[in-house]
Design an enzyme around this catalytic site. Structure first.
Site, PDB file in Angstrom:
ATOM      1  N   ASP A 137      -9.276  -2.854  -6.951  1.00 24.12           N
ATOM      2  CA  ASP A 137      -8.854  -2.348  -5.645  1.00 24.12           C
ATOM      3  C   ASP A 137      -9.739  -1.168  -5.251  1.00 24.12           C
ATOM      4  O   ASP A 137      -9.806  -0.169  -5.970  1.00 24.12           O
ATOM      5  CB  ASP A 137      -7.387  -1.910  -5.714  1.00 24.12           C
ATOM      6  CG  ASP A 137      -6.787  -1.668  -4.339  1.00 24.12           C
ATOM      7  OD1 ASP A 137      -7.487  -1.109  -3.482  1.00 24.12           O
ATOM      8  OD2 ASP A 137      -5.613  -2.030  -4.132  1.00 24.12           O
ATOM      9  N   HIS A 171      -8.012  -4.971  -1.890  1.00 22.91           N
ATOM     10  CA  HIS A 171      -6.816  -4.269  -1.416  1.00 22.91           C
ATOM     11  C   HIS A 171      -6.072  -5.155  -0.417  1.00 22.91           C
ATOM     12  O   HIS A 171      -6.531  -5.367   0.705  1.00 22.91           O
ATOM     13  CB  HIS A 171      -7.204  -2.940  -0.760  1.00 22.91           C
ATOM     14  CG  HIS A 171      -6.029  -2.089  -0.402  1.00 22.91           C
ATOM     15  ND1 HIS A 171      -5.229  -1.494  -1.358  1.00 22.91           N
ATOM     16  CD2 HIS A 171      -5.502  -1.727   0.801  1.00 22.91           C
ATOM     17  CE1 HIS A 171      -4.275  -0.798  -0.759  1.00 22.91           C
ATOM     18  NE2 HIS A 171      -4.419  -0.936   0.551  1.00 22.91           N
ATOM     19  N   SER A 178       0.835  -1.198   0.000  1.00 21.49           N
ATOM     20  CA  SER A 178       0.000   0.000   0.000  1.00 21.49           C
ATOM     21  C   SER A 178       0.877   1.258   0.000  1.00 21.49           C
ATOM     22  O   SER A 178       1.719   1.430  -0.884  1.00 21.49           O
ATOM     23  CB  SER A 178      -0.963  -0.039   1.196  1.00 21.49           C
ATOM     24  OG  SER A 178      -1.950   0.948   1.074  1.00 21.49           O
TER      25      SER A 178
END
Length: 628
Positions: A369, A398, A234
Site C-alpha cells: 500500500d 490502496h 482508509s
C-alpha cells in the site's frame, strides 16, 4: 612537455568523440530507454517480472488470527476468497499504477442514491446516501418503495476515506456490489462532504467517531430487526475500528470489515514523507484537504463558515500547507483542540483500540500500500483479540486490487464459493440476485468488482452464522483506557452514577456486579435501602449495631436527615467518581495516593498546625523547636 600533454588530451577527447559518433543514434536511444525503464520499474515498484518467475500464480492471502478464534473457525474458514491467491493485472503490476487507475479510470457503475439528511447532537447535518437492493435489481419502478421498520434485510454502513464521499469511484463500486448481493447499503458521509455545508464549529478528523456512533444508533432504532454491519475504508476504517474499541460490547453492529486502514497515524506520517513517491501522495492529499477547507472560506458560498474557519484555525497556514501534517498543524489541531500534531495522531490511531473490539472484525491490508504502510499493521494486537482476523496480501495498492487481463474484476474467486449451507441460510431472499445451486448450497456471485468480493463473502457467511454480535446493554462505569490489561485486575470497586460503591468480579464469562447473595456483608450505609437492586455498599461492620434496636425517628426529622444525606451524597459523588477513574486508568493504590497527598501538602499543613497549636505545645516541646 605541457603543450604536448594538452595536445595529447585534446586528441584523446577527439578520438573518443569520433568513436561515439560512429555508434548509431538508435543505440544511444535504446540505452537511455533501458535506464529509464529500470528507473521506473524500481520507482513505481513494478513486480511483473516477479509474477512471471512465479508462473503468474499470484501470492496467497496471509491470515493472522488467534488460535482459539471462533470467528476464524466458524466464518473465515468458510470463505474461499480469503483462502485463495491474488494476482494483480499484468499491466497494472504496481501499487502506484493500481491506486492511480482506481481514482481516474475506475469505471464505477452508475448508481442513484436516496439521500436522507440526518442531524447529530451538535446541530451538524450529515448526508446518509441509501442504495437499496431494489434500486439495483428492481428497475425504476422500485425506486420509491421505502424501507419498512420490520424489514430484516441486512444493512451495510459504509464509512468513506479521507475527503471521499458516496460519489467516489471505489465507494460506488462497493455500494453497488453489496446492494446487488441483496443488502441495503447506506454511505455515511463525513460532515461537510457530499455537498452538505457544515453548520457547526466541529470538523471531522481521523478519530472523529461521534457522527458514526449516532448514525449507527439511529439505524438500530429505526430498523431494530435488521442486522447492521459496517465497512470502513482508509481513514474511514481507522474511525470504524476506533469506534468499535470505544463501544466494546455496547455497539449494535453485528460485524464489521476494515479495508486499508492506516492503523498508526504517527508511523503513517513518517512513512508518507519518507520517499519521493510517497511525498507526491502527501501533497495530493494536502491539496484535497485544502479544497475541503476552501469550501467554507469562499464568501460567495457561505459567509458564516468563512468566519468560523478563520476564527478556529490558522487560514494563512492552511493555504501554505504542502503536506497532510502541515494541514493538521494549522487546521485539525486548532479545531480539535489538540496540543500538537503527534498528540492528535496518537489519540486517534485505531491501533490503540483494536484490543477492545468485541464484534467479528475482518481487516484487509496490502503490504505494498503506497499510502498506509505495512509498518503500522498491528500484527500482535490482531492475533491477541479472538474477534479479529487480519488478512494481508503481498500486492493490491490502496483500495485497488485489480485482477485479470482487462482489470474488469478485482480479487474475486473464479469458482463458486460457499453460501453458508451449514447454517441453513434462507436462500429465497437472494432471488433474482445470485444464481443458486440448490443441490450443493453454493451461490455464484458472478464478477464482483474491487476488493468487495472478499468483503461480501465474509459478511454473507457471518450473517448466516451464529457468530454475529448481539448487543449487550451494559453501562460503562469507568474511564476507557485502550492500553489497560485485563490480567490480574479483579476485584474492582466501581462507583456508579448514583454514588453507590459496588465491587466487580471479572472471573467467569463477563463482568458482574456482586450481589447480597454473593457476599454476606452488613449494610452499614444509613442512606441505602434494603431494596436497592441488590447492590452492596461497602463499609466496616459493627457487631453492636445489630444488638441494639434503633429508636423510632419522627417523619420530619427523617426527611431532614434524608435531605442532608442526599446533599452530602451529591457533593461527594463526583469526587468519588473522579477518584475511581484515576485508579482504574493508572492502577494506583488509594494508600499511595494518600501518601503522595500527605507528602506534598505536609510543609504547608505542618506550618499551619505549628502556628495554631503553638501555645498548647509550649509545655511539651523544647524551646528550640518552637523558635523555628
Amino acid at each position: 612537455m605541457a603543450s604536448s600533454s594538452c595536445s595529447d588530451g585534446l586528441s584523446a577527447f577527439g578520438l573518443l568523440f569520433q568513436a561515439a559518433s560512429i555508434v548509431p543514434a538508435a543505440h544511444f536511444l535504446a540505452t537511455a530507454l533501458l535506464f529509464l525503464v529500470i528507473f521506473l520499474y524500481n520507482f513505481l515498484e513494478i513486480h511483473v517480472l516477479g509474477d512471471l518467475f512465479r508462473g503468474f500464480r499470484g501470492d496467497p492471502v496471509v491470515l493472522t488470527f488467534n488460535p482459539s478464534s471462533k470467528i476464524y473457525e466458524g466464518v473465515v474458514s468458510k470463505c474461499r476468497i480469503l483462502h485463495g491467491r491474488y494476482l494483480a493485472s499484468p499491466w497494472l503490476s504496481s501499487p502506484h499504477l493500481q491506486t492511480v487507475f482506481l481514482n481516474f479510470f475506475g469505471r464505477p457503475p452508475s448508481v442513484v442514491y436516496r439521500r436522507k439528511l440526518f442531524s447529530v447532537h451538535d446541530g451538524e447535518t450529515v448526508a446518509l446516501d441509501w442504495l437499496l437492493t431494489s434500486d439495483v435489481i428492481g428497475g425504476p419502478s422500485f425506486t420509491d418503495i421505502p424501507i419498512s421498520k420490520d424489514d430484516r434485510t441486512p444493512i451495510a454502513v459504509v464509512v468513506p476515506g479521507l475527503t471521499s464521499d458516496s460519489f467516489s469511484p471505489y465507494l460506488r463500486h462497493c455500494a453497488y456490489s453489496i446492494a446487488k448481493h441483496g443488502w441495503h447499503v447506506v454511505v455515511s458521509n463525513h460532515r461537510g462532504l457530499g455537498g452538505i455545508s457544515i453548520t457547526s464549529d466541529c470538523f471531522y478528523n481521523a478519530g472523529w467517531t461521534e457522527d458514526l456512533r449516532e448514525v449507527i444508533n439511529y439505524l438500530h432504532q429505526e430498523y431494530p430487526k435488521a442486522p447492521i454491519f459496517a465497512v470502513g475504508t482508509s481513514i474511514g476504517a481507522n474511525i470504524l475500528v476506533k469506534y468499535l474499541g470505544e463501544e466494546g460490547e455496547n455497539t449494535p453492529l453485528a460485524g464489521a470489515t476494515s479495508i486499508c486502514s492506516p492503523w498508526d497515524l504517527v508511523v503513517g506520517d513518517r512513512f508518507i514523507s519518507r520517499k519521493l513517491v510517497q511525498r507526491l501522495y502527501d501533497k495530493a492529499l494536502a491539496i484535497g484537504l485544502k479544497g475541503y477547507a476552501q469550501l467554507y472560506v469562499l464568501i460567495e458560498l457561505d459567509t458564516w463558515h468563512q468566519s468560523t474557519l478563520i476564527r478556529l484555525a490558522n487560514w494563512e497556514g492552511i493555504r501554505k500547507s504542502t503536506s497532510v501534517r502541515d494541514f493538521d498543524n494549522h487546521a485539525t489541531c486548532h479545531v480539535g483542540r489538540f496540543e500538537t500534531v503527534d498528540t492528535y495522531y496518537r489519540c486517534c490511531s485505531s491501533v490503540n483500540f483494536i484490543g477492545k473490539v468485541a464484534v467479528p472484525l475482518l481487516c484487509i491490508n496490502a503490504l505494498d500500500d503506497p499510502v498506509c504502510t505495512r509498518e503500522a499493521i498491528p500484527w500482535d494486537e490482531c492475533r491477541a483479540n479472538k474477534n479479529v482476523v487480519l488478512a494481508t496480501t503481498t500486492h493490491g495498492g490502496h483500495l485497488a486490487y485489480f485482477k485479470g487481463l482487462t482489470a474488469k474484476s478485482l480479487w474475486h474467486s473464479s469458482k463458486h464459493f460457499h453460501c453458508c449451507a451449514d447454517y441453513n441460510i434462507d436462500i429465497k431472499k437472494f432471488n433474482m440476485m445470485v444464481e443458486v445451486d440448490e443441490s450443493s448450497g453454493l451461490a455464484n456471485l458472478g464478477k464482483v468488482s474491487r476488493w468487495v468480493g472478499a468483503v461480501v463473502e465474509y459478511l454473507d457467511v457471518l450473517h448466516s452464522s451464529p457468530f454475529m454480535h448481539r448487543q449487550e446493554k451494559t453501562q460503562n462505569f469507568g474511564m476507557h483506557h485502550s492500553l489497560e490489561s485485563d490480567i490480574d485486575k479483579a476485584p474492582y470497586v466501581n462507583i456508579v452514577e448514583d454514588g453507590i460503591v459496588a465491587p466487580i468480579i471479572t472471573e467467569g464469562t463477563g463482568t458482574e456486579l456482586v450481589t447480597k447473595d454473593d457476599l454476606h456483608v452488613d449494610r452499614l450505609s444509613s442512606d441505602s435501602k434494603p431494596e436497592d437492586d441488590g447492590v452492596l455498599s461497602v463499609k466496616k461492620s459493627d457487631p453492636t449495631v445489630n444488638m441494639i434496636s434503633p429508636e423510632p425517628v419522627e417523619p420530619a426529622h427523617r426527611e431532614e436527615a434524608e435531605d442532608i444525606t442526599k446533599t452530602i451524597h451529591d457533593m461527594t459523588a463526583p469526587v468519588k467518581r473522579s477518584l475511581n477513574q484515576l485508579l482504574r486508568c493508572y492502577d494506583i493504590s488509594r494508600w499511595l495516593l494518600a501518601y503522595i497527598a500527605i507528602v506534598t501538602t505536609w510543609p504547608l499543613l505542618g506550618s499551619a498546625l505549628s502556628f495554631v497549636f503553638r501555645k498548647k505545645l509550649r509545655g511539651f516541646l523544647p524551646v528550640g523547636w518552637l523558635r523555628r
